[in-house]
Design a protein around this motif. Sequence first.
Motif, PDB file in Angstrom:
ATOM      1  N   UNK A  35       0.866  -1.176   0.000  1.00  0.00           N
ATOM      2  CA  UNK A  35       0.000   0.000   0.000  1.00  0.00           C
ATOM      3  C   UNK A  35       0.905   1.229   0.000  1.00  0.00           C
ATOM      4  N   UNK A  36       0.477   2.294  -0.675  1.00  0.00           N
ATOM      5  CA  UNK A  36       1.203   3.552  -0.650  1.00  0.00           C
ATOM      6  C   UNK A  36       0.195   4.662  -0.375  1.00  0.00           C
ATOM      7  N   UNK A  37       0.471   5.467   0.660  1.00  0.00           N
ATOM      8  CA  UNK A  37      -0.360   6.606   1.008  1.00  0.00           C
ATOM      9  C   UNK A  37       0.500   7.856   0.860  1.00  0.00           C
ATOM     10  N   UNK A  38       0.121   8.735  -0.066  1.00  0.00           N
ATOM     11  CA  UNK A  38       0.944   9.872  -0.453  1.00  0.00           C
ATOM     12  C   UNK A  38       0.610  11.126   0.351  1.00  0.00           C
ATOM     13  N   UNK A  39       1.668  11.732   0.916  1.00  0.00           N
ATOM     14  CA  UNK A  39       1.557  13.021   1.581  1.00  0.00           C
ATOM     15  C   UNK A  39       1.844  14.147   0.579  1.00  0.00           C
ATOM     16  N   UNK A  40       2.672  13.865  -0.416  1.00  0.00           N
ATOM     17  CA  UNK A  40       2.948  14.763  -1.538  1.00  0.00           C
ATOM     18  C   UNK A  40       3.294  13.874  -2.721  1.00  0.00           C
ATOM     19  N   UNK A  41       3.668  14.473  -3.831  1.00  0.00           N
ATOM     20  CA  UNK A  41       3.951  13.680  -5.029  1.00  0.00           C
ATOM     21  C   UNK A  41       5.102  12.701  -4.823  1.00  0.00           C
ATOM     22  N   UNK A  42       6.056  13.034  -3.965  1.00  0.00           N
ATOM     23  CA  UNK A  42       7.228  12.192  -3.767  1.00  0.00           C
ATOM     24  C   UNK A  42       7.368  11.617  -2.366  1.00  0.00           C
ATOM     25  N   UNK A  43       6.510  11.989  -1.448  1.00  0.00           N
ATOM     26  CA  UNK A  43       6.600  11.519  -0.067  1.00  0.00           C
ATOM     27  C   UNK A  43       5.386  10.652   0.226  1.00  0.00           C
ATOM     28  N   UNK A  44       5.652   9.436   0.673  1.00  0.00           N
ATOM     29  CA  UNK A  44       4.555   8.500   0.898  1.00  0.00           C
ATOM     30  C   UNK A  44       4.866   7.584   2.064  1.00  0.00           C
ATOM     31  N   UNK A  45       3.807   6.995   2.615  1.00  0.00           N
ATOM     32  CA  UNK A  45       3.922   5.961   3.637  1.00  0.00           C
ATOM     33  C   UNK A  45       3.768   4.638   2.903  1.00  0.00           C
ATOM     34  N   UNK A  46       4.742   3.771   3.086  1.00  0.00           N
ATOM     35  CA  UNK A  46       4.785   2.492   2.393  1.00  0.00           C
ATOM     36  C   UNK A  46       4.485   1.375   3.381  1.00  0.00           C
ATOM     37  N   UNK A  47       3.483   0.555   3.083  1.00  0.00           N
ATOM     38  CA  UNK A  47       3.104  -0.559   3.948  1.00  0.00           C
ATOM     39  C   UNK A  47       3.088  -1.845   3.134  1.00  0.00           C
ATOM     40  N   UNK A  48       4.183  -2.606   3.132  1.00  0.00           N
ATOM     41  CA  UNK A  48       4.227  -3.862   2.372  1.00  0.00           C
ATOM     42  C   UNK A  48       3.216  -4.879   2.903  1.00  0.00           C
ATOM     43  N   UNK A  49       2.687  -5.686   2.019  1.00  0.00           N
ATOM     44  CA  UNK A  49       1.703  -6.696   2.416  1.00  0.00           C
ATOM     45  C   UNK A  49       2.272  -7.676   3.437  1.00  0.00           C
ATOM     46  N   UNK A  50       3.571  -7.938   3.368  1.00  0.00           N
ATOM     47  CA  UNK A  50       4.153  -8.918   4.288  1.00  0.00           C
ATOM     48  C   UNK A  50       4.069  -8.468   5.750  1.00  0.00           C
ATOM     49  N   UNK A  51       3.786  -7.183   5.983  1.00  0.00           N
ATOM     50  CA  UNK A  51       3.651  -6.669   7.353  1.00  0.00           C
ATOM     51  C   UNK A  51       2.299  -7.015   7.962  1.00  0.00           C
ATOM     52  N   UNK A  52       1.388  -7.528   7.166  1.00  0.00           N
ATOM     53  CA  UNK A  52       0.054  -7.882   7.639  1.00  0.00           C
ATOM     54  C   UNK A  52       0.016  -9.383   7.890  1.00  0.00           C
ATOM     55  N   UNK A  53      -0.596  -9.763   9.000  1.00  0.00           N
ATOM     56  CA  UNK A  53      -0.633 -11.190   9.336  1.00  0.00           C
ATOM     57  C   UNK A  53      -1.681 -11.957   8.538  1.00  0.00           C
ATOM     58  N   UNK A  54      -2.653 -11.242   7.970  1.00  0.00           N
ATOM     59  CA  UNK A  54      -3.696 -11.958   7.230  1.00  0.00           C
ATOM     60  C   UNK A  54      -4.331 -11.058   6.178  1.00  0.00           C
ATOM     61  N   UNK A  55      -5.065 -11.690   5.317  1.00  0.00           N
ATOM     62  CA  UNK A  55      -5.823 -10.984   4.293  1.00  0.00           C
ATOM     63  C   UNK A  55      -6.903 -10.105   4.928  1.00  0.00           C
ATOM     64  N   UNK A  56      -7.474 -10.565   6.021  1.00  0.00           N
ATOM     65  CA  UNK A  56      -8.485  -9.780   6.719  1.00  0.00           C
ATOM     66  C   UNK A  56      -7.906  -8.451   7.223  1.00  0.00           C
ATOM     67  N   UNK A  57      -6.643  -8.477   7.667  1.00  0.00           N
ATOM     68  CA  UNK A  57      -6.007  -7.242   8.127  1.00  0.00           C
ATOM     69  C   UNK A  57      -5.810  -6.262   6.977  1.00  0.00           C
ATOM     70  N   UNK A  58      -5.413  -6.779   5.810  1.00  0.00           N
ATOM     71  CA  UNK A  58      -5.264  -5.898   4.637  1.00  0.00           C
ATOM     72  C   UNK A  58      -6.616  -5.311   4.238  1.00  0.00           C
ATOM     73  N   UNK A  59      -7.649  -6.130   4.276  1.00  0.00           N
ATOM     74  CA  UNK A  59      -8.986  -5.627   3.948  1.00  0.00           C
ATOM     75  C   UNK A  59      -9.477  -4.624   4.990  1.00  0.00           C
TER      76      UNK A  59
END
Length: 196
Positions: free
Chosen positions: A147-171
């Motif tokens: 997941x990428x959440x952008x604060x500006x065009x070049x600054x973002x919060x990056x959350x890789x899927x592997x950081x989630x323990x399950x599909x339910x958490x990603x949803x």
Amino acid sequence: MSMADMSSDDELHLDIQLTRKDHLNAYRRLLWRKLALVQAACLAVICFEIRKDILGNLRELRFATPEVQWDLLLLFFLIFLCIVVILILPEIAARWATRRALRTTPSALDPAQIIISADGMKFSGPKGSSSVKWIAFYRGSQTATAFQFYLSADIFVLLPYRCFSSLEDRNKLRAIANEQLGKKARKLAPEPVTSS
């Protein structure tokens, strides 16, 4: 590696550890999107030149003249140059941007804990803590790996899927982001939960 767990119905807790490869993939995606117009222009030039030179000369069967041979040589050089711009330049730029980002913010690779709620995201790590309200994000998107959440065009919060323990958490994150970001949350459709 990393784990995610739900402490309550309204919060999502993540332990993340980003890698250089995570950042490189994120910058690759960002640069491909930014360079799409340049790449389209290069393809248009290639198509126009091929149509003009090669098809025109095929109709008249004039490949033997030196003028046409120089035109074709120039055309192939132009095609080569466009291919370099289309394929190689984004990769070089992504590597440069990753190196620059990690040099200016070395703590980006430090382990961190993130609490995601309807209020926003709260970050804590070895060098301090901070929080970001959802209103600060101007876009949210997802790739095949993060997941990428952008604060500006070049600054973002990056959350890789592997950081989630399950599909339910990603949803759960998708649901919170879609609710808080509205139309700014592009391509955050929930993944189907399969029973196995």
